[in-house]
Scaffold this active site. Structure first.
Site, PDB file in Angstrom:
ATOM      1  N   LYS A 115       7.139   3.038  -5.634  1.00 43.98           N
ATOM      2  CA  LYS A 115       7.451   2.651  -4.254  1.00 43.98           C
ATOM      3  C   LYS A 115       6.647   3.498  -3.253  1.00 43.98           C
ATOM      4  CE  LYS A 115       9.301   2.177  -0.241  1.00 43.98           C
ATOM      5  NZ  LYS A 115       9.479   1.054   0.633  1.00 43.98           N
ATOM      6  N   HIS A 169     -16.586  -9.346   0.210  1.00 41.44           N
ATOM      7  CA  HIS A 169     -16.707  -9.030  -1.216  1.00 41.44           C
ATOM      8  C   HIS A 169     -15.358  -9.317  -1.890  1.00 41.44           C
ATOM      9  CE1 HIS A 169     -16.912  -6.729  -4.888  1.00 41.44           C
ATOM     10  NE2 HIS A 169     -18.220  -6.589  -4.722  1.00 41.44           N
ATOM     11  N   ARG A 173      11.358  -2.992  -0.643  1.00 42.81           N
ATOM     12  CA  ARG A 173       9.927  -3.097  -0.310  1.00 42.81           C
ATOM     13  C   ARG A 173       9.659  -4.269   0.626  1.00 42.81           C
ATOM     14  NH1 ARG A 173       7.522  -4.856  -6.178  1.00 42.81           N
ATOM     15  NH2 ARG A 173       6.330  -2.952  -5.959  1.00 42.81           N
ATOM     16  N   VAL A 174      10.613  -4.514   1.555  1.00 49.10           N
ATOM     17  CA  VAL A 174      10.448  -5.647   2.474  1.00 49.10           C
ATOM     18  C   VAL A 174       9.867  -5.193   3.809  1.00 49.10           C
ATOM     19  CG1 VAL A 174      12.148  -7.177   1.481  1.00 49.10           C
ATOM     20  CG2 VAL A 174      12.897  -5.411   3.067  1.00 49.10           C
ATOM     21  N   CYS A 194       8.027   4.160   7.734  1.00 45.33           N
ATOM     22  CA  CYS A 194       7.666   4.148   6.307  1.00 45.33           C
ATOM     23  C   CYS A 194       6.258   4.677   6.068  1.00 45.33           C
ATOM     24  CB  CYS A 194       7.751   2.734   5.761  1.00 45.33           C
ATOM     25  SG  CYS A 194       9.299   1.938   6.137  1.00 45.33           S
ATOM     26  N   ARG A 225      -1.294   1.958   1.505  1.00 42.49           N
ATOM     27  CA  ARG A 225      -1.513   1.373   2.829  1.00 42.49           C
ATOM     28  C   ARG A 225      -1.947   2.452   3.834  1.00 42.49           C
ATOM     29  NH1 ARG A 225      -0.823  -3.766   4.516  1.00 42.49           N
ATOM     30  NH2 ARG A 225      -0.062  -4.084   6.626  1.00 42.49           N
ATOM     31  N   LYS A 235      -6.614  -3.526  19.144  1.00 46.34           N
ATOM     32  CA  LYS A 235      -6.207  -4.380  18.015  1.00 46.34           C
ATOM     33  C   LYS A 235      -7.153  -5.559  17.801  1.00 46.34           C
ATOM     34  CE  LYS A 235      -2.433  -2.746  16.226  1.00 46.34           C
ATOM     35  NZ  LYS A 235      -2.320  -2.543  14.781  1.00 46.34           N
ATOM     36  N   TYR A 294       6.084  -0.007  17.179  1.00 45.56           N
ATOM     37  CA  TYR A 294       5.130   0.536  16.209  1.00 45.56           C
ATOM     38  C   TYR A 294       4.202  -0.522  15.639  1.00 45.56           C
ATOM     39  CZ  TYR A 294       7.442  -0.996  11.837  1.00 45.56           C
ATOM     40  OH  TYR A 294       7.939  -1.730  10.796  1.00 45.56           O
ATOM     41  N   LYS A 295       4.598  -1.804  15.815  1.00 46.59           N
ATOM     42  CA  LYS A 295       3.695  -2.890  15.429  1.00 46.59           C
ATOM     43  C   LYS A 295       4.102  -4.165  16.149  1.00 46.59           C
ATOM     44  CE  LYS A 295       5.959  -4.546  11.260  1.00 46.59           C
ATOM     45  NZ  LYS A 295       5.779  -4.883   9.852  1.00 46.59           N
TER      46      LYS A 295
HETATM   47  N1  SAJ Z   1      -1.366  -0.804  10.654  1.00 52.44           N
HETATM   48  C1  SAJ Z   1      -2.702  -0.584  11.008  1.00 52.44           C
HETATM   49  N2  SAJ Z   1      -3.666  -1.342  10.403  1.00 52.44           N
HETATM   50  C2  SAJ Z   1      -3.349  -2.302   9.487  1.00 52.44           C
HETATM   51  C3  SAJ Z   1      -2.006  -2.506   9.129  1.00 52.44           C
HETATM   52  C4  SAJ Z   1      -1.016  -1.735   9.725  1.00 52.44           C
HETATM   53  O1  SAJ Z   1      -3.028   0.254  11.827  1.00 52.44           O
HETATM   54  O2  SAJ Z   1      -4.281  -2.944   9.004  1.00 52.44           O
HETATM   55  C5  SAJ Z   1      -0.296   0.008  11.281  1.00 52.44           C
HETATM   56  C6  SAJ Z   1       0.718  -0.829  12.066  1.00 52.44           C
HETATM   57  O3  SAJ Z   1       0.252  -1.130  13.349  1.00 52.44           O
HETATM   58  C7  SAJ Z   1       1.918   0.085  12.069  1.00 52.44           C
HETATM   59  C8  SAJ Z   1       1.815   0.803  10.724  1.00 52.44           C
HETATM   60  O4  SAJ Z   1       0.488   0.620  10.277  1.00 52.44           O
HETATM   61  O5  SAJ Z   1       1.818   1.052  13.101  1.00 52.44           O
HETATM   62  C9  SAJ Z   1       2.789   0.322   9.658  1.00 52.44           C
HETATM   63  O6  SAJ Z   1       2.914  -1.092   9.683  1.00 52.44           O
HETATM   64  P1  SAJ Z   1       2.942  -2.000   8.366  1.00 52.44           P
HETATM   65  O7  SAJ Z   1       3.009  -3.407   8.796  1.00 52.44           O
HETATM   66  O8  SAJ Z   1       1.818  -1.622   7.476  1.00 52.44           O
HETATM   67  O9  SAJ Z   1       4.250  -1.545   7.561  1.00 52.44           O
HETATM   68  P2  SAJ Z   1       5.828  -1.344   7.830  1.00 52.44           P
HETATM   69  O10 SAJ Z   1       6.068   0.102   8.087  1.00 52.44           O
HETATM   70  O11 SAJ Z   1       6.368  -2.318   8.810  1.00 52.44           O
HETATM   71  O12 SAJ Z   1       6.421  -1.739   6.381  1.00 52.44           O
HETATM   72  C10 SAJ Z   1       5.941  -1.099   5.198  1.00 52.44           C
HETATM   73  C11 SAJ Z   1       5.650  -2.182   4.150  1.00 52.44           C
HETATM   74  N3  SAJ Z   1       4.877  -1.595   3.047  1.00 52.44           N
HETATM   75  C12 SAJ Z   1       3.752  -2.176   2.583  1.00 52.44           C
HETATM   76  O13 SAJ Z   1       3.261  -3.164   3.078  1.00 52.44           O
HETATM   77  C13 SAJ Z   1       3.102  -1.507   1.408  1.00 52.44           C
HETATM   78  C14 SAJ Z   1       6.953  -2.771   3.635  1.00 52.44           C
HETATM   79  O14 SAJ Z   1       6.714  -3.685   2.591  1.00 52.44           O
HETATM   80  C15 SAJ Z   1       7.899  -1.649   3.156  1.00 52.44           C
HETATM   81  O15 SAJ Z   1       9.144  -2.163   2.720  1.00 52.44           O
HETATM   82  C16 SAJ Z   1       8.158  -0.726   4.323  1.00 52.44           C
HETATM   83  O16 SAJ Z   1       6.897  -0.174   4.720  1.00 52.44           O
HETATM   84  C17 SAJ Z   1       9.150   0.342   3.880  1.00 52.44           C
HETATM   85  O17 SAJ Z   1      10.306   0.279   4.337  1.00 52.44           O
HETATM   86  O18 SAJ Z   1       8.807   1.163   3.034  1.00 52.44           O
END
Ligand code: SAJ
Length: 414
Positions: free
Chosen positions: A199, A237, A147-148, A253, A206, A389, A309-310
């Site tokens: 998981k 809030h 979960r990293v 993910c 999210r 963004k 992707y980010k």
């Molecule tokens: N994103 C948004 N708005 C936000 C946050 C993210 O549009 O407010 C987008 C990002 O730009 C990106 C996508 O969501 O395109 C995913 O990015 P992320 O930073 O939310 O997540 P990942 O895919 O890098 O990593 C996630 C994490 N899961 C959670 O935070 C619940 C990580 O802890 C997991 O280990 C990972 O998925 C995984 O391998 O499952």
């Protein structure tokens, strides 16, 4: 100290192997990809992750094309979805099969890969029991979901709470004792199916929350108000935390894992499915916004900033940038620019924007935080910016003559 064989040397397997090696365990990595094995044995990491090279060079491990005899096996292979959004478990099943000859009394087999509920019990268990031994009695089988977050893995590996889902309670406890060498926070034990589902629900939470944020952006376009301000104020809030809108959801993910739940419980997971589908439509809303603010849908020259992707990664998997670019480029000229991705990093940002009608920020890389707007204004043809963004310096841009738009700023209907 244990002999640990990590099967699958990708974004999760390598940092996990390095963490165990750094705590004095004997670690051997296994991967069917020759280039990955060679690279690791030449002490070159095939992935980028903050701080990982240093730790790897201090605690390198040997890599092989096949698993070897060990006390513990940790499966970290990928679980992509196919075109119909069904999980492809072939890497997990073939990794599990490759362990059959090595399973002995007290062997511990751990799956870190993200898998649909029931996979450990219904699919992996029958494979590893082909060894002739019984899981839970002779050897141990556990799901320990990773979960990293990419970009901060070493910190999160050590500091995030962790779940050990055992086929038997003893297995979960044995896995907990093993991971305690580097996990500083809590490790909870449960069943394998509960761990799998927990998981998946984390990433589903999210995804659904981001879908809500993206819907707020659309609502605010309609209401002609600013979504970012709405979210900021709502989040004052103490029990509200709406995430941020953007150009869509990428990575391997968040846009993928919730489908594993939909696959297993399609009649129940209707909200989850809708959130997934709504997020998939977001790139098309960005395209509409570009056409709206330029009053045109053809013959534009558009620079898209950010292909990953980010932010602050070089990972382009499932990036919304390419969906947006594919749609736009049917009738327009599109330039992709990303300083983190070698094939898109030619020249400077100003070179990329030369002669463009509009610059669209899709990824908030730190390199985009210090743009010289005067220089940009001189190089572009029409001074229009779309910030997906809420990251660019609006005041500076406006001062230097730009029309500055945000996704969800309520301008689409004005
Ligand atoms: N994103 C948004 N708005 C936000 C946050 C993210 O549009 O407010 C987008 C990002 O730009 C990106 C996508 O969501 O395109 C995913 O990015 P992320 O930073 O939310 O997540 P990942 O895919 O890098 O990593 C996630 C994490 N899961 C959670 O935070 C619940 C990580 O802890 C997991 O280990 C990972 O998925 C995984 O391998 O499952």
């Amino acid at each position: 100290m244990k002999k640990i064989c990590v099967v699958g040397l990708g974004y999760i397997g390598i940092p996990t192997a390095v963490m165990f090696a750094s705590k004095g365990h004997e670690v051997i990595g296994a991967d069917i990809r020759k280039n990955v094995v060679n690279s690791l044995n030449n002490l070159v990491l095939p992935i980028e992750e903050k701080g990982l090279d240093t730790l790897f060079l201090q605690h390198p491990f040997t890599a092989k094309l096949q698993p070897v005899m060990a006390d513990v096996y940790i499966i970290c292979v990928g679980t992509p979805t196919d075109q119909n959004k069904n999980v492809d478990l072939s890497a997990v099943t073939s990794a599990a099969s490759s362990l059959i000859p090595y399973i002995e009394k007290d062997t511990l087999v751990i799956i870190e890969s993200t898998i649909p509920p029931g996979t450990t019990k219904d699919i992996v268990l029958p494979i590893v029991e082909q060894s002739g031994l019984k899981a839970g009695k002779d050897f141990y089988l556990v799901h320990s979901p990773e979960r990293v977050i990419p970009g901060n893995m070493l910190f999160e590996l050590a500091n995030n709470d962790r779940i050990m889902g055992g086929i038997s309670e003893t297995g979960a406890i044995k896995a907990k004792e093993l991971y305690e060498c580097f996990v500083k926070s809590q490790i909870y034990t449960t069943t394998a199916t509960t761990a799998e589902t927990a998981k998946l629900m984390e990433n589903t939470f999210r995804n659904v929350n981001i879908a809500l944020a993206n819907e707020v952006a659309l609502i605010c376009e309609q209401l002609q108000i600013n979504a970012w301000e709405v979210i900021e104020l709502a989040n004052k809030h103490p029990r509200v935390n709406i995430l941020q809108p953007g150009p869509g959801v990428g990575g391997h993910c968040i846009p993928v894992d919730p489908w594993f739940i939909v696959e297993k419980a399609p009649k129940q997971a209707t909200l989850i499915k809708q959130a997934l589908e709504q997020n998939e439509l977001v790139p098309s809303k960005v395209v509409s916004k570009i056409y709206n603010i330029t009053n045109s849908s053809k013959g534009l020259k558009i620079c898209l900033l950010g292909c990953t992707y980010k932010a602050n990664t070089d990972d382009i998997r499932e990036s919304p940038t390419f969906v947006i670019s594919d749609t736009l480029s049917k009738d327009n000229q599109v330039i992709l620019y990303d300083p983190n991705v070698s094939i898109y990093s030619n020249g400077s940002l100003y070179d990329a924007c030369k002669g463009c009608d509009v610059m669209v920020l899709l990824v908030n890389h730190q390199q985009f935080s210090n743009i010289d707007y005067l220089k940009l204004a001189v190089t572009m043809k029409n001074n229009i910016i779309l910030d997906c963004k809420n990251f660019l310096e609006k005041e500076k841009a406006i001062k230097n003559g730009f029309d500055y738009y945000l996704i969800g700023d309520g301008s689409i209907n004005k």
